[in-house]
Design a protein around this motif. Structure first.
Motif, short mmCIF file in Angstrom:
data_model
loop_
_atom_site.label_atom_id
_atom_site.label_comp_id
_atom_site.label_asym_id
_atom_site.label_seq_id
_atom_site.Cartn_x
_atom_site.Cartn_y
_atom_site.Cartn_z
N PRO A 142 0.80 -1.23 0.00
CA PRO A 142 0.00 0.00 0.00
C PRO A 142 0.83 1.27 0.00
O PRO A 142 0.39 2.31 -0.51
CB PRO A 142 -0.83 -0.14 1.27
CG PRO A 142 -0.99 -1.61 1.46
CD PRO A 142 0.34 -2.18 1.02
N ALA A 143 2.05 1.22 0.54
CA ALA A 143 2.91 2.40 0.53
C ALA A 143 3.59 2.61 -0.81
O ALA A 143 4.23 3.64 -1.02
CB ALA A 143 3.97 2.27 1.62
N GLY A 187 -2.68 -5.41 0.53
CA GLY A 187 -2.70 -4.92 1.89
C GLY A 187 -3.41 -5.92 2.78
O GLY A 187 -3.92 -6.94 2.29
N PRO A 188 -3.47 -5.68 4.07
CA PRO A 188 -4.16 -6.62 4.97
C PRO A 188 -5.63 -6.78 4.59
O PRO A 188 -6.40 -5.83 4.63
CB PRO A 188 -4.01 -5.95 6.34
CG PRO A 188 -2.84 -5.02 6.20
CD PRO A 188 -2.89 -4.54 4.79
N GLY A 234 -6.02 -3.53 -7.84
CA GLY A 234 -5.24 -3.71 -9.05
C GLY A 234 -5.80 -2.93 -10.20
O GLY A 234 -6.95 -2.46 -10.17
N HIS A 235 -4.99 -2.75 -11.24
CA HIS A 235 -5.49 -2.10 -12.44
C HIS A 235 -4.92 -2.75 -13.69
O HIS A 235 -3.85 -3.38 -13.67
CB HIS A 235 -5.18 -0.59 -12.44
CG HIS A 235 -3.76 -0.25 -12.75
ND1 HIS A 235 -2.88 0.21 -11.79
CD2 HIS A 235 -3.05 -0.26 -13.91
CE1 HIS A 235 -1.70 0.45 -12.35
NE2 HIS A 235 -1.77 0.17 -13.64
N GLY A 286 -4.84 6.58 1.71
CA GLY A 286 -3.42 6.51 1.99
C GLY A 286 -2.65 5.55 1.12
O GLY A 286 -1.42 5.47 1.21
N TRP A 287 -3.34 4.76 0.27
CA TRP A 287 -2.63 3.85 -0.63
C TRP A 287 -1.97 4.66 -1.74
O TRP A 287 -2.41 5.75 -2.09
CB TRP A 287 -3.58 2.81 -1.20
CG TRP A 287 -3.94 1.72 -0.21
CD1 TRP A 287 -4.20 1.88 1.11
CD2 TRP A 287 -4.08 0.33 -0.48
NE1 TRP A 287 -4.50 0.66 1.69
CE2 TRP A 287 -4.44 -0.30 0.73
CE3 TRP A 287 -3.97 -0.46 -1.62
CZ2 TRP A 287 -4.67 -1.68 0.84
CZ3 TRP A 287 -4.20 -1.83 -1.53
CH2 TRP A 287 -4.54 -2.43 -0.31
N HIS A 288 -0.93 4.09 -2.30
CA HIS A 288 -0.11 4.80 -3.29
C HIS A 288 -0.92 5.15 -4.55
O HIS A 288 -1.95 4.54 -4.84
CB HIS A 288 1.09 3.94 -3.67
CG HIS A 288 0.71 2.67 -4.40
ND1 HIS A 288 0.46 2.62 -5.75
CD2 HIS A 288 0.53 1.39 -3.94
CE1 HIS A 288 0.15 1.39 -6.11
NE2 HIS A 288 0.18 0.62 -5.03
N ARG A 289 -0.44 6.12 -5.30
CA ARG A 289 -1.04 6.41 -6.58
C ARG A 289 -0.69 5.28 -7.55
O ARG A 289 0.35 4.64 -7.40
CB ARG A 289 -0.58 7.77 -7.12
CG ARG A 289 0.91 7.88 -7.46
CD ARG A 289 1.21 9.16 -8.22
NE ARG A 289 0.43 9.27 -9.43
CZ ARG A 289 0.77 8.72 -10.59
NH1 ARG A 289 1.88 8.01 -10.69
NH2 ARG A 289 0.01 8.87 -11.66
#
Length: 372
Positions: free
Chosen positions: A78-79, A186-187, A192-193, A228-231
């Motif tokens: 997620p980061a 993530g937990p 996904g994309h 808060g997950w990454h772009r």
């Protein structure tokens, strides 16, 4: 032998089976109970085995023309830290074709256009037997809740909830992306994309949740869940219209049916081996089914003997992929304990660079039989 076939189900597997049968001399009718062709589902990645099956059916070039090859991407935290990179060029060198990302609506269009006019009949309701339509062969491609499978094997327990629910959509317009394909674990969740040729993208969110859970405002719920997950996670959600979000619980056939064929009746696709989407192999296995079915029937001498061979070929292969998909889910978004997540992430980061390619090759290195 007779040459009239009835295919129940106008999805990817049913249409592909109809194409294979038509190319090998069968007169085919496809029955789809939905009153309209909605092409449900946002997008799909086709691994090399699925693309090779489409080549065998004669529609591979048209699918490639509508698809975007997947060369870059992988799995992240997620980061935004990379756990594993996808080397699409290495896969293409090994298998002769890239992984392809395509909207399901486009794939359905290509498949439908390969069939004779009038072959597909929509809004037909349920069908009890091929005898009703004077058919010599019945192909049940009627999905995870197959009515034909239930009639053939009334004691079979049927599909079970996998523990996961999935929300997905295609963005309303183009979205700037740095990769062709990504998964983020993530937990208890996955995002996904898949990038499309026209600049739009399909995204999916897989959540560990009780069955039947629905949100009044799915986009708002996902915005909170993935805060808060990454772009490009926020950008993909922001580029989506609320009315375009689809939400389905994931069901699978943990207990395989006793056979994929009985007499002149064949089960195909999800009706035979509905699996979780963790390996992206559900549609690819249905396409394999379609090619093998047509090839065995072309080899004769009777539908019964051909379908017995179809079962012998397909049941071990699809069953093994379904089990592998279930295991992959347990190591992916189904993990929620921080220690388990940390251990998995560490193992992925320390794995050899070719490990991801080797795992994909294990399932995608399939060669279709010739259709004669």
């Amino acid at each position: 032998m007779g040459r009239k076939a009835l295919v129940i189900g106008g999805g990817i597997g049913g249409l592909a089976a109809a194409i294979g049968l038509h190319r090998t001399g069968w007169e085919v009718t496809v029955l789809e109970r939905s009153p309209a062709l909605e092409d449900a589902g946002a997008g799909i990645s086709l691994a090399a085995n699925g693309v090779r099956a489409l080549d065998a059916l004669g529609v591979g070039p048209a699918v490639r023309a509508a698809a975007r090859p997947q060369y870059t991407g992988g799995t992240r935290t997620p980061a935004g830290l990379w756990l594993a990179r996808m080397d699409g060029a290495a896969l293409e060198r090994a298998l002769g074709t890239p992984v392809c990302g395509i909207p399901r609506a486009e794939l359905h269009r290509v498949l439908r256009e390969a069939l004779p006019t009038g072959c597909l009949r929509i809004g037909t309701g349920t069908v009890a037997s091929a005898a009703e339509w004077d058919a010599d062969l019945l192909v049940a491609a009627d999905g995870v809740r197959s009515g034909v499978r239930a009639e053939l094997f009334p004691e079979h327990p049927g599909p079970v909830y996998s523990g996961s629910t999935v929300l997905r959509a295609v963005t309303a317009g183009p979205v700037p992306l740095d990769s062709d394909f990504e998964l983020t674990w993530g937990p208890g969740a996955e995002f996904g994309h898949i990038a499309f040729a026209d600049g739009r993208a399909e995204w999916h969110a897989v959540l560990t949740a009780p069955p039947g859970l629905r949100h009044p405002d799915p986009l708002a719920a996902l915005g909170s869940r993935f805060a808060g997950w990454h772009r490009p996670v926020p950008e993909l959600l922001a580029a989506t219209r609320p009315e375009d979000v689809l939400h389905h619980d994931v069901h699978e056939l943990v207990t395989p049916p006793p056979s994929y064929a009985v007499g002149r009746v064949a089960l195909l696709g999800d009706a035979a081996h509905a699996m979780t989407p963790n390996l992206g192999q559900g549609a690819c296995q249905a396409l394999e089914d379609a090619v093998v079915l047509a090839a065995e029937l072309a080899a004769g001498p009777t539908p019964e003997r051909a379908l017995a061979r179809y079962n012998a070929v397909r049941r071990p292969r699809a069953g093994a992929v379904a089990k592998a998909a279930r295991r992959a889910g347990r190591l992916g978004h189904r993990l929620s304990h921080p220690l388990a997540v940390s251990a998995r992430d560490t193992a992925l980061r320390l794995a050899p660079s070719g490990a991801a390619v080797a795992m994909i090759l294990r399932h995608a290195a399939w060669t279709p039989p010739p259709l004669t």
